[in-house]
Scaffold this motif. Structure first.
Motif, PDB file in Angstrom:
ATOM      1  N   VAL A 276       0.869  -1.188   0.000  1.00  0.00           N
ATOM      2  CA  VAL A 276       0.000   0.000   0.000  1.00  0.00           C
ATOM      3  C   VAL A 276       0.900   1.230   0.000  1.00  0.00           C
ATOM      4  O   VAL A 276       1.569   1.516   0.996  1.00  0.00           O
ATOM      5  N   PRO A 277       0.934   1.968  -1.108  1.00  0.00           N
ATOM      6  CA  PRO A 277       1.807   3.146  -1.162  1.00  0.00           C
ATOM      7  C   PRO A 277       1.281   4.300  -0.327  1.00  0.00           C
ATOM      8  O   PRO A 277       0.071   4.541  -0.263  1.00  0.00           O
ATOM      9  N   VAL A 278       2.210   4.994   0.321  1.00  0.00           N
ATOM     10  CA  VAL A 278       1.898   6.233   1.042  1.00  0.00           C
ATOM     11  C   VAL A 278       2.775   7.313   0.422  1.00  0.00           C
ATOM     12  O   VAL A 278       3.989   7.331   0.610  1.00  0.00           O
ATOM     13  N   SER A 279       2.165   8.188  -0.350  1.00  0.00           N
ATOM     14  CA  SER A 279       2.919   9.138  -1.169  1.00  0.00           C
ATOM     15  C   SER A 279       3.405  10.334  -0.362  1.00  0.00           C
ATOM     16  O   SER A 279       2.701  10.840   0.520  1.00  0.00           O
ATOM     17  N   THR A 280       4.606  10.785  -0.694  1.00  0.00           N
ATOM     18  CA  THR A 280       5.160  12.003  -0.102  1.00  0.00           C
ATOM     19  C   THR A 280       5.338  13.045  -1.200  1.00  0.00           C
ATOM     20  O   THR A 280       5.180  12.761  -2.384  1.00  0.00           O
ATOM     21  N   SER A 281       5.687  14.262  -0.799  1.00  0.00           N
ATOM     22  CA  SER A 281       5.796  15.349  -1.768  1.00  0.00           C
ATOM     23  C   SER A 281       6.989  16.238  -1.438  1.00  0.00           C
ATOM     24  O   SER A 281       7.467  16.265  -0.298  1.00  0.00           O
ATOM     25  N   PRO A 282       7.467  17.019  -2.419  1.00  0.00           N
ATOM     26  CA  PRO A 282       8.603  17.908  -2.174  1.00  0.00           C
ATOM     27  C   PRO A 282       8.278  19.023  -1.192  1.00  0.00           C
ATOM     28  O   PRO A 282       9.173  19.560  -0.540  1.00  0.00           O
ATOM     29  N   GLU A 283       6.991  19.378  -1.073  1.00  0.00           N
ATOM     30  CA  GLU A 283       6.602  20.431  -0.126  1.00  0.00           C
ATOM     31  C   GLU A 283       6.991  20.069   1.303  1.00  0.00           C
ATOM     32  O   GLU A 283       7.241  20.943   2.130  1.00  0.00           O
ATOM     33  N   ASN A 284       7.057  18.765   1.570  1.00  0.00           N
ATOM     34  CA  ASN A 284       7.447  18.307   2.901  1.00  0.00           C
ATOM     35  C   ASN A 284       8.807  17.610   2.867  1.00  0.00           C
ATOM     36  O   ASN A 284       9.124  16.810   3.752  1.00  0.00           O
ATOM     37  N   GLY A 285       9.583  17.937   1.834  1.00  0.00           N
ATOM     38  CA  GLY A 285      10.903  17.329   1.714  1.00  0.00           C
ATOM     39  C   GLY A 285      10.855  15.836   1.476  1.00  0.00           C
ATOM     40  O   GLY A 285      11.786  15.107   1.827  1.00  0.00           O
ATOM     41  N   PHE A 286       9.755  15.358   0.878  1.00  0.00           N
ATOM     42  CA  PHE A 286       9.535  13.932   0.629  1.00  0.00           C
ATOM     43  C   PHE A 286       9.573  13.118   1.931  1.00  0.00           C
ATOM     44  O   PHE A 286      10.015  11.965   1.940  1.00  0.00           O
ATOM     45  N   LYS A 287       9.097  13.710   3.012  1.00  0.00           N
ATOM     46  CA  LYS A 287       9.031  13.002   4.285  1.00  0.00           C
ATOM     47  C   LYS A 287       7.580  12.645   4.602  1.00  0.00           C
ATOM     48  O   LYS A 287       6.688  13.465   4.438  1.00  0.00           O
ATOM     49  N   VAL A 288       7.380  11.431   5.063  1.00  0.00           N
ATOM     50  CA  VAL A 288       6.034  10.999   5.408  1.00  0.00           C
ATOM     51  C   VAL A 288       5.642  11.574   6.762  1.00  0.00           C
ATOM     52  O   VAL A 288       6.488  11.780   7.642  1.00  0.00           O
TER      53      VAL A 288
END
Length: 395
Positions: free
Chosen positions: A142-154
């Motif tokens: 089950v993927p949990v996506s991260t984003s650059p807005e949060n520095g790719f941190k979950v």
């Protein structure tokens, strides 16, 4: 024999996709003059003292099997290393298995804990092997996506939102491949609260632990309450420049290790004897070389991030590993289009971000585990390519 071989294959084997990374490696290898920023492998040769110890072991005839979990001497050194570096304490007698690479360690972990249909949360973008290894163990990734807005941190909130009654474990890699993001101790503490609340297991891939730059690396197993529910994965490939040696290890509570060891006994027996002797030498006498490699990677990271941003490819500063993960959205191309066209036009190989999960679309992974001279030339070529794309977009 039937003409249609697919009828003999398992459904799982048929559904698993080949590695997207290998596709670009193979294509680049068939061309001359290519600068590869795709390989997740140190450009340093394994330090001489490690090679020398291994050569000597061969000359002395150390070519037999070892105990299934590995040489006791090596397990003792692994436990000293984990305690001295990361403040986690394991018993070398029954809490460590030396594996054939960290990937095998992850495979053993999943096969030991997953029942059919159980779910494993995978923080994405993620190493391409994670989801297939979960599927091979009968689980559901089950993927949990991260984003650059949060520095790719979950975030804990993202994990909470992904948990169902079937969730069994969280797989996390910090520092991360491909983004280079590294979670701080405070961030791990917040994730730990969610793990404890929902009684989940953590499979923590810490293969890049030696390659942190701006903050001190913290092992998930060192967080209060996490030791009992963490399967720690590490190895020698990245920090010690020993990729081809295929040596990894598991450190975990006894019950986990006993289950994994049963699988390991029937599938592998043990890691190669002489290579384990080399690993003993690595842990005892190679810290100066490891630190020098880390400093070199940090200099290259700084150069890559600054230059990529200057040429118009937005790039966050990764906290560890040896990858940058710049956005290529400004070019108007998809990740695969960018990687293919860059390779054909300028002979620079990068990995399209979408092979690391859907949240990687719009990015590419560039490894800076190559010489500064090669990096400088590669970025000149990338700049030409980006400028040519700007001209196309401007009509």
């Amino acid at each position: 024999m039937k003409n249609e071989y697919s009828s003999y294959l398992s459904q799982t084997a048929k559904e698993i996709q080949p590695s997207g990374i290998r596709k670009f490696f193979d294509l680049a290898a068939s061309m001359e003059g290519v600068i590869s920023l795709g390989v997740g492998e140190p450009d340093f040769i394994t330090p001489w003292n490690i090679r020398e110890a291994t050569i000597l072991s061969l000359e002395q005839g150390y070519t037999s099997y070892t105990a299934n979990p590995g040489l006791l001497e090596l397990r003792q050194e692994i436990c000293k290393y984990l305690y001295n570096r990361f403040s986690v304490q394991y018993n070398p007698g029954n809490q460590v298995i030396v594996t054939v690479g960290a990937s095998q360690a992850i495979d053993l972990a999943f096969r030991a804990i997953i029942n059919p249909g159980e779910e494993v949360l995978i923080v994405e973008p993620a190493f391409v092997a994670y989801a297939p290894l979960v599927a091979l163990a009968g689980g559901k990734p089950v993927p949990v996506s991260t984003s650059p807005e949060n520095g790719f941190k979950v975030t804990p909130e993202q994990i909470e939102a992904a948990i169902t009654e079937k969730t069994k474990a969280l797989l996390i890699c910090s520092p991360n491949n491909p983004t280079g993001s590294m979670l701080t101790k405070d961030e791990l503490i917040e994730l730990a609260k969610v793990m404890e609340k929902h009684d989940l297991i953590v499979v923590s891939d810490e293969i890049y632990a030696e390659l942190g730059y701006d903050e001190t690396f913290t092992s998930f197993a060192a967080i209060d309450g996490m030791y009992e529910r963490t399967i720690l994965i590490n190895g020698f490939s990245k920090g010690f420049a020993m990729t081809g040696w295929r040596l990894g290890y598991i450190a975990a509570p006894v019950e986990f290790v006993e289950a994994m060891l049963k699988i390991f006994q029937y599938t592998t027996m043990c890691a190669p004897h002489m290579l384990q002797i080399g690993a003993v030498e690595a842990l005892r006498n190679t810290y100066h070389e490891v630190e020098e490699m880390r400093k070199s990677y940090q200099r290259r990271r700084n150069y890559m991030v600054q230059t990529l941003n200057e040429i118009g490819l937005d790039c966050h500063t990764p906290g560890g590993a040896f990858y940058v993960f710049p956005s290529i959205r400004s070019t108007g191309l998809s990740s695969e289009q960018f990687a293919e066209e860059l390779l054909m036009a300028e002979k620079v190989a990068v990995v399209p971000g979408n092979v690391f999960g859907e949240s990687g679309e719009g990015y590419v992974r560039c490894s800076y585990a190559t010489s500064m001279q090669q990096l400088q030339e590669a970025l000149k070529r990338m700049q030409r390519f980006v400028e040519s794309r700007k001209m196309v977009l401007q009509g």
